[in-house]
Design an enzyme around this catalytic site. Structure first.
Site, PDB file in Angstrom:
ATOM      1  N   CYS A  94       0.827  -1.201   0.000  1.00  0.00           N
ATOM      2  CA  CYS A  94       0.000   0.000   0.000  1.00  0.00           C
ATOM      3  C   CYS A  94       0.867   1.258   0.000  1.00  0.00           C
ATOM      4  CB  CYS A  94      -0.988  -0.048   1.159  1.00  0.00           C
ATOM      5  SG  CYS A  94      -2.462   0.979   0.928  1.00  0.00           S
ATOM      6  N   HIS A 195      -3.578  -5.960   1.889  1.00  0.00           N
ATOM      7  CA  HIS A 195      -3.371  -6.142   3.323  1.00  0.00           C
ATOM      8  C   HIS A 195      -3.925  -7.521   3.680  1.00  0.00           C
ATOM      9  CE1 HIS A 195      -2.337  -1.897   3.983  1.00  0.00           C
ATOM     10  NE2 HIS A 195      -3.366  -1.571   3.218  1.00  0.00           N
TER      11      HIS A 195
END
EC number: 6.3.5.13
Length: 243
Positions: A94, A195
């Site tokens: 990310c 994630h």
């Protein structure tokens, strides 16, 4: 410190460790130890220098301001660049993925330089945020099974000619460009929006990093019972999103 230990470096846990991304370093460490490997883990805070002698470097996600601070500090530290020049493996998630690219948009709405370790650049979506479970089929050259994770980002990451998509999404937004790409990779540098943490949901990714660091084509088997149960549950949940 053993010269034969696998050196695992967790970069800036004080700034970049959202959504359980610390779990990535725990999984890689455990997967290595399950194979009888010695592991030296180094947690590098943002006021410390990044060592050049690591084998695997992991960078997690973070909110906009911590991302900017992390980007500013790591750009001033030649450690990670020198490590990559020495053949080290890097995996960013990310915000960490965006920092590995040429530039990203910071918390002030300004374009901020990244590390340029991946030929990508990130902008910010104005009206849509990618949130939810994601499934993606990895680049076949990586020899990985379907990847599962969850995403929560407004970033749009564009891929240049110098990288390949890490995977192609079947559920979810991925890089946010609408072309089905998710993440990016080149040689020993990888980035993703997943994630979960991504290594817990996809232990084969952790194993891939270990194999690359050791320069081997296979590892001894490890107990995947817990991981397989988690993967089955999350893949089923993601598929139900589109049912």
């Amino acid at each position: 410190m053993s010269e034969s230990a696998l050196r695992l470096v967790w970069i800036y846990p004080d700034l970049l460790s959202t959504y359980g991304d610390r779990g990535n370093v725990l999984v890689v460490e455990r997967r290595a130890r399950q194979r009888g490997l010695q592991v030296e883990r180094i947690d590098v805070r943002s006021d410390q220098q990044v060592p050049t002698s690591g084998d695997i470097y992991l960078i997690g996600g973070g909110e906009d301001r911590p991302q900017r601070l992390a980007g500013e500090r790591i750009r001033q530290d030649p450690g990670l660049h020198r490590a990559v020049e020495n053949g080290a493996i890097v995996f960013g998630v990310c915000a960490g993925f965006q920092i590995l690219g040429h530039e990203f948009v910071d918390d002030r709405g300004q374009r901020t330089a990244g590390l340029g370790l991946l030929d990508v650049w990130s902008t910010r979506g104005e009206s849509h945020r990618n949130v939810g479970d994601i499934l993606a089929e990895p680049d076949p050259r990586l020899g990985l099974p379907t990847m599962t994770g969850f995403e929560n980002h407004q970033g749009i990451t564009h891929l240049g000619q110098g990288v390949s998509p890490l995977a192609r999404v079947t559920v979810g937004g991925g890089n946010g460009t609408g072309d089905g790409t998710e993440g990016a990779w080149r040689d020993t540098v990888f980035g993703t929006y997943l994630h979960g943490p991504v290594m817990a949901r996809n232990p084969a990714v952790a194993d891939l990093l270990i194999k690359l660091a050791l320069d081997v084509s296979a590892l001894p088997p490890a107990d995947n019972t817990w991981y397989d149960a988690l993967r089955s549950e999350r893949i089923s949940a993601a598929q139900q999103q589109t049912a």
